[in-house]
Enzyme design. Structure first.
Site, mmCIF file in Angstrom:
data_model
loop_
_atom_site.group_PDB
_atom_site.id
_atom_site.type_symbol
_atom_site.label_atom_id
_atom_site.label_comp_id
_atom_site.label_asym_id
_atom_site.label_seq_id
_atom_site.Cartn_x
_atom_site.Cartn_y
_atom_site.Cartn_z
ATOM 1 N N GLY A 125 0.854 -1.194 0.000
ATOM 2 C CA GLY A 125 0.000 0.000 0.000
ATOM 3 C C GLY A 125 0.888 1.241 0.000
ATOM 4 N N ALA B 156 2.137 2.961 2.386
ATOM 5 C CA ALA B 156 3.245 2.962 3.350
ATOM 6 C C ALA B 156 4.409 2.135 2.814
ATOM 7 C CB ALA B 156 2.766 2.407 4.695
ATOM 8 N N GLN C 121 -10.859 7.309 -0.790
ATOM 9 C CA GLN C 121 -11.718 8.179 -1.607
ATOM 10 C C GLN C 121 -11.424 9.656 -1.352
ATOM 11 O OE1 GLN C 121 -15.827 7.115 -0.857
ATOM 12 N NE2 GLN C 121 -15.641 5.138 -1.877
ATOM 13 N N GLU D 261 -13.444 17.591 5.236
ATOM 14 C CA GLU D 261 -14.079 16.423 5.868
ATOM 15 C C GLU D 261 -14.276 16.703 7.346
ATOM 16 O OE1 GLU D 261 -12.286 12.613 4.778
ATOM 17 O OE2 GLU D 261 -11.699 13.487 2.878
ATOM 18 N N HIS E 257 -16.364 4.232 10.369
ATOM 19 C CA HIS E 257 -16.740 5.295 9.423
ATOM 20 C C HIS E 257 -18.252 5.412 9.456
ATOM 21 C CE1 HIS E 257 -17.100 7.752 5.867
ATOM 22 N NE2 HIS E 257 -15.781 7.849 5.802
ATOM 23 N N ARG F 271 -15.474 12.035 13.394
ATOM 24 C CA ARG F 271 -16.117 10.764 13.040
ATOM 25 C C ARG F 271 -16.686 9.971 14.200
ATOM 26 N NH1 ARG F 271 -12.268 8.205 8.580
ATOM 27 N NH2 ARG F 271 -12.882 9.870 7.186
ATOM 28 N N HIS G 80 -13.539 0.857 10.176
ATOM 29 C CA HIS G 80 -12.831 1.528 9.076
ATOM 30 C C HIS G 80 -11.330 1.614 9.285
ATOM 31 C CE1 HIS G 80 -12.479 4.322 5.732
ATOM 32 N NE2 HIS G 80 -11.931 5.245 6.503
ATOM 33 N N ARG H 235 -8.832 9.309 14.832
ATOM 34 C CA ARG H 235 -8.074 9.896 13.710
ATOM 35 C C ARG H 235 -8.883 10.981 13.002
ATOM 36 N NH1 ARG H 235 -7.869 8.640 7.985
ATOM 37 N NH2 ARG H 235 -9.417 7.026 8.359
ATOM 38 N N SER I 100 -4.510 9.729 7.442
ATOM 39 C CA SER I 100 -3.741 8.475 7.447
ATOM 40 C C SER I 100 -2.854 8.333 6.228
ATOM 41 C CB SER I 100 -4.652 7.260 7.591
ATOM 42 O OG SER I 100 -5.636 7.289 6.623
HETATM 43 P P1 FAD Z 1 -2.709 -0.877 2.914
HETATM 44 O O1 FAD Z 1 -2.912 0.143 1.869
HETATM 45 O O2 FAD Z 1 -3.902 -1.568 3.429
HETATM 46 O O3 FAD Z 1 -1.702 -1.962 2.341
HETATM 47 C C1 FAD Z 1 -1.440 -3.134 3.073
HETATM 48 C C2 FAD Z 1 -0.651 -4.083 2.193
HETATM 49 O O4 FAD Z 1 -0.162 -5.166 2.952
HETATM 50 C C3 FAD Z 1 -1.467 -4.688 1.065
HETATM 51 O O5 FAD Z 1 -0.644 -4.704 -0.082
HETATM 52 C C4 FAD Z 1 -1.716 -6.121 1.544
HETATM 53 O O6 FAD Z 1 -1.915 -7.057 0.524
HETATM 54 C C5 FAD Z 1 -0.415 -6.380 2.269
HETATM 55 N N1 FAD Z 1 -0.470 -7.434 3.283
HETATM 56 C C6 FAD Z 1 -1.287 -7.528 4.350
HETATM 57 N N2 FAD Z 1 -0.994 -8.625 5.061
HETATM 58 C C7 FAD Z 1 0.027 -9.245 4.434
HETATM 59 C C8 FAD Z 1 0.757 -10.421 4.664
HETATM 60 N N3 FAD Z 1 0.503 -11.226 5.698
HETATM 61 N N4 FAD Z 1 1.733 -10.774 3.799
HETATM 62 C C9 FAD Z 1 2.009 -10.002 2.714
HETATM 63 N N5 FAD Z 1 1.339 -8.861 2.453
HETATM 64 C C10 FAD Z 1 0.372 -8.493 3.294
HETATM 65 N N6 FAD Z 1 -7.326 7.503 4.512
HETATM 66 C C11 FAD Z 1 -7.084 8.779 4.133
HETATM 67 O O7 FAD Z 1 -6.147 9.417 4.652
HETATM 68 N N7 FAD Z 1 -7.857 9.361 3.182
HETATM 69 C C12 FAD Z 1 -8.877 8.718 2.562
HETATM 70 O O8 FAD Z 1 -9.530 9.267 1.686
HETATM 71 C C13 FAD Z 1 -9.157 7.381 2.959
HETATM 72 N N8 FAD Z 1 -10.200 6.712 2.415
HETATM 73 C C14 FAD Z 1 -10.368 5.391 2.739
HETATM 74 C C15 FAD Z 1 -11.385 4.663 2.105
HETATM 75 C C16 FAD Z 1 -11.532 3.302 2.376
HETATM 76 C C17 FAD Z 1 -12.613 2.527 1.693
HETATM 77 C C18 FAD Z 1 -10.660 2.673 3.297
HETATM 78 C C19 FAD Z 1 -10.793 1.214 3.584
HETATM 79 C C20 FAD Z 1 -9.683 3.402 3.953
HETATM 80 C C21 FAD Z 1 -9.532 4.758 3.683
HETATM 81 N N9 FAD Z 1 -8.541 5.505 4.308
HETATM 82 C C22 FAD Z 1 -8.322 6.806 3.931
HETATM 83 C C23 FAD Z 1 -7.570 4.860 5.175
HETATM 84 C C24 FAD Z 1 -6.313 4.596 4.342
HETATM 85 O O9 FAD Z 1 -6.679 4.231 3.039
HETATM 86 C C25 FAD Z 1 -5.457 3.494 4.939
HETATM 87 O O10 FAD Z 1 -5.236 3.733 6.290
HETATM 88 C C26 FAD Z 1 -4.112 3.455 4.228
HETATM 89 O O11 FAD Z 1 -4.303 3.350 2.838
HETATM 90 C C27 FAD Z 1 -3.286 2.301 4.746
HETATM 91 O O12 FAD Z 1 -2.141 2.199 3.960
HETATM 92 P P2 FAD Z 1 -1.095 1.073 4.311
HETATM 93 O O13 FAD Z 1 -0.028 1.168 3.274
HETATM 94 O O14 FAD Z 1 -0.722 1.180 5.724
HETATM 95 O O15 FAD Z 1 -1.915 -0.292 4.153
HETATM 96 C C1 SIN Z 2 -13.475 9.137 3.298
HETATM 97 O O1 SIN Z 2 -13.302 9.447 2.127
HETATM 98 O O2 SIN Z 2 -14.495 9.388 3.934
HETATM 99 C C2 SIN Z 2 -12.394 8.396 4.000
HETATM 100 C C3 SIN Z 2 -11.444 9.361 4.531
HETATM 101 C C4 SIN Z 2 -10.582 8.766 5.591
HETATM 102 O O3 SIN Z 2 -10.810 7.662 6.044
HETATM 103 O O4 SIN Z 2 -9.661 9.468 6.010
#
Ligand code: FAD
Ligand code: SIN
Length: 556
Positions: free
Chosen positions: A17, A19, A50, A119, A242, A288, A349, A384, A389
């Site tokens: 993702g 990060a 989104q 937001e 959420h 939220r 969420h 949060r 995030s």
């Molecule tokens: P993720 O993007 O979830 O990536 C995790 C990765 O780890 C994936 O590739 C997965 O396959 C991999 N993985 C997991 N477990 C394993 C394993 N055991 N072995 C190998 N790989 C593994 N935040 C905002 O700031 N703004 C927004 O607009 C927003 N909208 C959102 C809308 C939705 C529908 C959701 C669900 C969340 C939203 N958030 C938003 C929150 C934000 O998207 C997440 O917190 C953020 O994207 C997390 O990023 P990450 O890289 O930490 O994890």
């Molecule tokens: C949203 O678009 O409502 C998600 C935003 C977020 O989780 O930060």
């Protein structure tokens, strides 16, 4: 770099993702990088984001106001040092995303600048977005940059099972992370992936709950693996719900962005009356936790299955242009958000807690870093602020890159004699039934007993059940050959236990943790983090109170 069943690189990144990929792009400047990901490289919560990414980019905004909004959403538990760092590095993080090729929606007309969204909890417009599909755009650009990078290899469909540590191998000296065992389900083989430094970026754990906005990958794997390896985890009681997911039996997980309320969307009862104006001075744009609880109250008071969100007064042309992805998706279920209200409910969420890290992303286990939703940097406190995030992930990935590069000279390559995974003696029998039953049970009682509104009795019931289920799952895990389903079930059970135990430990209501038995905030007793760690001797969880700063963590 790829051997038959052993892989070695300078940096191992688990998760693709925002990060993991932004860390990989930075770390590749110092060494070789292997990214493991359990599905297709794009599949992540990031890909579904989104609303957008919060950062101070306008003359009308300031660092102090963004810091103030973040602290106020976090209800006294944010670490000010971490919040200040995230907010002040925000504009640089946006620059990096632009350099990696992310296209945010610009303001239309001359003058330039970004079309900034708003937001819940934000007092200024500060959210950069790519219409309502910000995550798809970010993930597209980062995946392209990583895929083209000569020092980064991405291994898809490999699921990390457990961290390899020197203590687990019985080696003397300070404990250290050496890498991970990962399952390759297609070849039914467990690969040993070793690295000098490992980053956990496995995202959140929404799948612990029956209803969630999260994709299927969000099973809390990184948090569970870190906890089992002895790293400190914190603040797991703060699970964000959420307020608005589409209510429809087939609309699995579909979020209706808070940006809809940012553009004037109003929450209404089924009878058409608006209710948030009577709850909070910011009405529909309250933080939220407050909005989700208000909806929960409405559902219980009216007996309805859902409430409504209505933005149709902004006109069909505006709504269709600003929210094309959301409109298209809800049209598939027979609703038109541009023309009338649509039904919504809250859903799990975001995990505000996670693997405890300092300002450089280091955990309490040497050689192990964490960032993104898996980590607890202290930025979010008890709740949060929306769209913080994605920002947190990019800023702290960059800090982690610097810290990891600094540490590398003291982290020699893992020893060559790390043993291969020892397979279990038997093949799993009736696995699908066992997994489905336990999975369903956990998600249901977590929703009912450890959800938006909790109580001592409900939490005690949940603890009793998770202890029983864990016995069953562990027995199964150790005696049958490992599969992706069993790995995820075990992780969900661990994360559920962490949430329950942390929630039981907080004897007040604050932010996202609300209990009927102590419905008020207790500033005398509650202004601390909740730390939980697996005691290395007793193998039992140990809970302590942590300070509200993100300084270096004591090592085991
Ligand atoms: P993720 O993007 O979830 O990536 C995790 C990765 O780890 C994936 O590739 C997965 O396959 C991999 N993985 C997991 N477990 C394993 C394993 N055991 N072995 C190998 N790989 C593994 N935040 C905002 O700031 N703004 C927004 O607009 C927003 N909208 C959102 C809308 C939705 C529908 C959701 C669900 C969340 C939203 N958030 C938003 C929150 C934000 O998207 C997440 O917190 C953020 O994207 C997390 O990023 P990450 O890289 O930490 O994890
Ligand atoms: C949203 O678009 O409502 C998600 C935003 C977020 O989780 O930060």
């Amino acid at each position: 770099m790829v051997g038959q069943s052993k892989i070695l690189s300078d940096f191992l990144v688990i998760g693709s993702g925002i990060a993991g990929l932004s860390f990989a792009l930075g770390a590749a400047g110092t060494g070789t990088v292997t990214v493991l990901t359990k599905k297709d490289r794009k599949e992540s919560a990031t890909n579904y984001a989104q609303g957008g990414i919060a950062a101070v980019t306008s003359e009308e905004d300031s660092f102090d106001v963004h810091i103030g909004d973040t602290l106020s959403a976090g209800v006294g538990l944010c670490h000010e040092d971490a919040v200040r760092l995230m907010v002040t590095r925000g504009p640089d993080a946006i620059e990096r995303l632009l350099e990696w090729g992310v296209g945010f929606t610009p303001l239309s007309g001359p003058g330039g600048g970004w079309d900034l969204g708003k937001e819940g909890g934000h007092t200024k417009r500060r959210i950069l977005h790519a219409l309502d599909q910000t995550g798809i755009e970010i993930e597209r650009a980062l995946v392209a940059a990583v895929t083209a990078h000569p020092r980064i290899q991405v291994l898809e469909y490999l699921i990390a099972i457990d961290l390899i540590t020197s203590a687990k191998l019985g080696r003397a000296g300070e404990d250290r992370c050496l890498g991970v065992y990962a399952l390759d389900p297609a070849r039914d083989e467990v690969v040993t992936v070793l690295a000098r430094a490992t980053l956990l970026a496995t995202g959140g754990a929404g799948k612990v709950y029956l209803y969630t906005s999260n994709p299927d990958i969000s099973t809390g794997d990184g948090i569970a693996m870190a906890y089992r390896a002895g790293a400190v985890v914190s603040n797991m009681e703060f699970i964000q719900f959420h307020p608005t997911c589409l209510y429809h039996p087939q609309a699995k997980n579909f979020l209706i962005s808070e940006a809809v309320r940012g553009e004037g969307g109003v929450l209404k009862r089924v009878d058409g009356t608006a209710f948030m104006k009577d709850v909070h001075p910011m009405a529909d744009l309250a933080p939220r936790d407050i909005v989700a609880r208000a909806i929960d109250r409405e559902l219980k008071a009216t007996g309805d299955d859902h409430v409504l969100i209505d933005v149709s007064h902004r006109g069909e042309e505006f709504v269709a242009k600003r929210f094309p992805g959301i409109r298209q998706r809800v049209l598939e279920f027979g609703y038109d958000i541009a023309r009338g209200p649509i039904p919504v409910v809250p859903a799990a969420h975001y995990v505000c807690g996670g693997v405890r890290v300092d300002l450089g992303g280091e955990t309490s286990l040497r050689g192990l870093l964490a960032c993104g939703e898996t980590a607890c940097t202290g930025v979010h406190g008890a709740n949060r602020l929306a769209s913080n995030s994605l920002l947190e992930a990019v800023v702290f990935a960059d800090e982690a890159v610097r810290r990891a590069a600094q540490r590398l000279p003291d982290l020699p390559a893992p020893p060559e004699d790390v043993p291969d995974w020892v397979p279990a003696p038997a093949v799993a029998e009736h696995e699908a039934v066992v997994v489905a039953q336990n999975w369903d049970e956990i998600r249901r009682f977590m929703w009912n007993y450890v959800g938006i509104v909790r109580s001592d009795k409900r939490l005690a019931r949940a603890l009793h059940r998770i202890e029983l289920l864990q016995e069953e799952i562990n027995e199964y895990y150790w005696n049958a050959s490992v599969t992706q389903n069993i790995v995820e079930l075990r992780n969900i059970a661990t994360v559920a236990e962490l949430i329950i135990r942390c929630a039981m430990d907080r004897k007040e209501s604050r932010g996202l943790h609300y209990t009927l038995d102590s419905p008020e905030r207790d500033d005398a007793g509650g202004l601390h983090d909740t730390l939980i760690v697996l005691d290395p001797d007793s193998r039992k969880p140990l809970l302590t109170e942590g300070p509200l700063t993100s300084g270096p963590l004591p090592r085991r």
